[in-house]
Scaffold this motif. Sequence first.
Motif: not given
Length: 569
Positions: A168-188
Amino acid sequence: MYTTSTAFLEALQEAGVSYIFANFGSDHPAIIESLTDAANKNKELPKVIISPHEFVAMSAAHGYAQLTGEPQGVIVHVECGTQNLGGAIHNAFKAKVPVLVYAGASPYTQEGELTGSRNEFIHWYQDVNDQRGIMRGYTKYDNEIRTGKNVKQLVHRSLQISKSEPQGPVYLMGPRETMEEETERVEIDSSLWTPVSPSALPVENVQELVSHLLKANNPLVVTSYLGKKEAAVEELVKLAEKLAIPVFESVPQTMNFPADHPMHVGYQWNEDKQHPVLAKADVILAIDSDVPWIPVKNKPSEDAVIYYIDADPLKEDMPLWYIPSRRFHQADSLTALKQINLALEKESPDESLVSARREQITAFHSEMKEAVKNAEQLNRDIITPEYLTACVREVMDDNTIILNEAITNYGVVTSHIGATRPGSYFSSGAGSLGWNGGAALGMKLAHPDKTVISLTGDGSYLFSVPSVVHTMAEQYETPFLTIIYNNFGWNAPKHSTLGVHPEGIAKQSNQFWINFNPNSQLAKVAEAAGNAYAEVVEEPGRVKGALETALTHVKNGRSAVLDVRIPKV
């Protein structure tokens, strides 16, 4: 700059998502920046399909996943875009189709404290108390992205849940500040996020079921979406042939059993009639079917022994649902059928019983097919749905995918197309109209080598947002053929009204409030928006020629829409 949005898009790529059906808004600047940066650097990410309406975006992802089993991404704009998914999210949820939907959210700062802070008036209007709650009744999982440090884990977990049965479908949401946040790459390592393994029947119950099938005088299999796995169709054919068990398709979402097989005993939608094979059955295996029968119209005898196998046997998302089953098994249909067939290899069926039943069911099948053939005869005065569907069957080839959203002609299409190959026939699997257009786009993207033909009522054609569907079809070179079974209105509400009030005021007055503008040129919408070939077909003698012309256009790279006038409602 490597942001949460960059990591989010990378996670989709790692998980095998091929397409993002996107309707961007003020909450997506960081995603747009990341996509453009990746394009400039030739970095591989899922391809973006610009979708001017969210319903079409979701329907396209639905169609792609139906055909391939692989979930795709949908990106929409805050709570407004989420709500504009409308009935399309209902369809994916009820049909158990895996899709990942992402929506932004209004910024949570307003004085420039963080990158992405509010800078447009709309950010106040689009800030709501429970955006995730909009989707909660129609998704398997919902969550909010709060940091880029674990966004990849959230994406992989979401898709793991989406692909695990029942899907079935799944849903994610994220505010603009969070999606703009600088972060470090994670290997998955995506191999560590696979779906839950298929469930099997309890060993002690396999023999019980097999024993009942062996002793039955009139066993029956009922299914609706077993054909989601092509190998399951093979196992069902094996079982049917071994014991001469007839197969009945109730509200089929896929091709579940070859229509030309002598053990196939037909389809049932909303027809107000009792199926004789179901009425006579003494042992019934209902497998992969939400609605194996409608009790007020068509049901088994009270003495029938019923076994129910499904990935979701309790139907907890259907408040009213029950059938009198001896056993309810939460199991994968392919796995269960393999278990049953393996157990049967050690048994010796009563060959005289099996032989007699094979002869009886084969005769029933032949009579049924003869009745179907007789209904297809050319009427010189009107284009009947039966004749139209037979003509479609004659011009299509083995490389064709049929989509059925013909609503009150659902049964006509299934019976007269008579699908015989797994993966060659689909309906939406749910109740919100308009799936046909976006789904055809998604299926054509999934298999560009296939010819996609959408059979739709005029009401469901309008619900599909055809202007958007066809502008996308031209832009992304996904030509397909649409055939409108145009009866100038909604026949379904009339059927429903007569079903409850067969001699009511509406019938006496012949007023059902269902008729559309008779001057509408529905095919011209597709021509104007997407340069589709458009033709109105009113004469029975023109049907085959029009179909051949339209298919020629499709195979040459141009969508086509035939507005075929069948008797008015």
